[in-house]
Structures are given as structure tokens and as C-alpha cells.
Scaffold this motif. Structure first.
Motif, mmCIF file in Angstrom:
data_model
loop_
_atom_site.group_PDB
_atom_site.id
_atom_site.type_symbol
_atom_site.label_atom_id
_atom_site.label_comp_id
_atom_site.label_asym_id
_atom_site.label_seq_id
_atom_site.Cartn_x
_atom_site.Cartn_y
_atom_site.Cartn_z
ATOM 1 N N LEU A 58 46.565 51.256 21.821
ATOM 2 C CA LEU A 58 47.843 51.956 21.937
ATOM 3 C C LEU A 58 48.180 52.269 23.387
ATOM 4 N N GLU A 59 47.158 52.600 24.176
ATOM 5 C CA GLU A 59 47.323 52.860 25.609
ATOM 6 C C GLU A 59 46.065 52.439 26.341
ATOM 7 N N GLY A 60 46.237 51.841 27.508
ATOM 8 C CA GLY A 60 45.100 51.478 28.340
ATOM 9 C C GLY A 60 44.701 50.014 28.272
ATOM 10 N N LEU A 61 45.511 49.186 27.640
ATOM 11 C CA LEU A 61 45.187 47.767 27.510
ATOM 12 C C LEU A 61 44.955 47.111 28.872
ATOM 13 N N GLU A 62 45.728 47.530 29.860
ATOM 14 C CA GLU A 62 45.625 46.937 31.199
ATOM 15 C C GLU A 62 44.298 47.247 31.879
ATOM 16 N N ASN A 63 43.540 48.225 31.370
ATOM 17 C CA ASN A 63 42.260 48.596 31.971
ATOM 18 C C ASN A 63 41.067 47.874 31.344
ATOM 19 N N LEU A 64 41.323 47.088 30.306
ATOM 20 C CA LEU A 64 40.239 46.373 29.630
ATOM 21 C C LEU A 64 39.979 45.031 30.298
ATOM 22 N N GLU A 65 38.757 44.559 30.167
ATOM 23 C CA GLU A 65 38.431 43.212 30.628
ATOM 24 C C GLU A 65 39.246 42.212 29.801
ATOM 25 N N PRO A 66 39.550 41.046 30.345
ATOM 26 C CA PRO A 66 40.298 40.038 29.581
ATOM 27 C C PRO A 66 39.533 39.600 28.330
#
Length: 108
Positions: A58-66
Motif C-alpha cells: 500500500l505504501e513503500g513499494l519504491e523502497n523494496l528491492e526489485p
């Protein structure tokens, strides 16, 4: 003193819980969700072979590894997967994901 990683989890019934995980425990998000009594089957034990730990970010997708290729292959098998879908077994608990908000999928 080590800091904590904070994750907000929306369960299948809409209940919201805050998880606080110590940094450096070297676990996946799937392992923490199972230990926190969420209905995550994790049939394959975290190898990205079953998709029973499917979550929506929901939030923070950009902080995850690909995504890995194996994760993308498994997500392609799910009818409700979208661009916010991830496998919890493939998310390592690192300080960069502090503040992550997820929803546990209903097909686990």
C-alpha cells in the motif's frame, strides 16, 4: 541500541496492526507475518515457488528491492496480482523498508 523496522499490516478482515521488528534479525517479511499469526501458508518455505505469501504493498513499494524473475513468474499465476503485488518471502527486513504498509492477500 538498535533501531526497529515498523510495518503496518492490514489483515484480510480489514484489521490494522503495527509490527515492530528489530533491525538485523535477518528474516523475510513472510517469516515475520507467520510469527505474528497472519494466515500466510508459505507452502514452499520461502523459495518463491507457490505464491501463498502474496501481499499488496500500500505504501513503500519504491523502497523494496526489485522483483526477481522467480517472483514475477509466480505473480503471473495469480488472478488478483497487480503492480503492487509482491511475495512476502522475497522481501528482506532492512532499514530501507521502515514505514512499509501492506495488505495480506485473501488467497493465502
Amino acid at each position: 541500541m538498535e533501531a526497529n523496522i515498523h510495518i503496518t499490516v492490514e489483515g484480510q478482515n480489514g484489521e490494522i496492526r503495527q509490527l515492530e521488528i528489530p533491525e538485523g534479525i535477518n528474516l523475510s517479511l513472510m517469516e515475520v507475518l507467520k510469527a505474528s499469526d497472519y494466515p500466510i501458508l508459505a507452502t514452499c518455505g520461502g523459495m518463491a515457488l507457490c505464491a501463498t505469501c502474496h501481499i499488496h504493498v500500500l505504501e513503500g513499494l519504491e523502497n523494496l528491492e526489485p522483483h526477481t524473475d522467480a517472483e514475477l513468474d509466480m505473480l503471473d499465476t495469480l488472478p488478483d496480482a497487480d503492480e503492487y503485488s509482491r511475495l512476502a518471502c522475497q522481501i528482506r527486513l532492512t532499514p530501507s523498508i521502515d514505514g512499509l504498509k501492506i495488505r495480506v492477500s485473501g488467497n493465502n
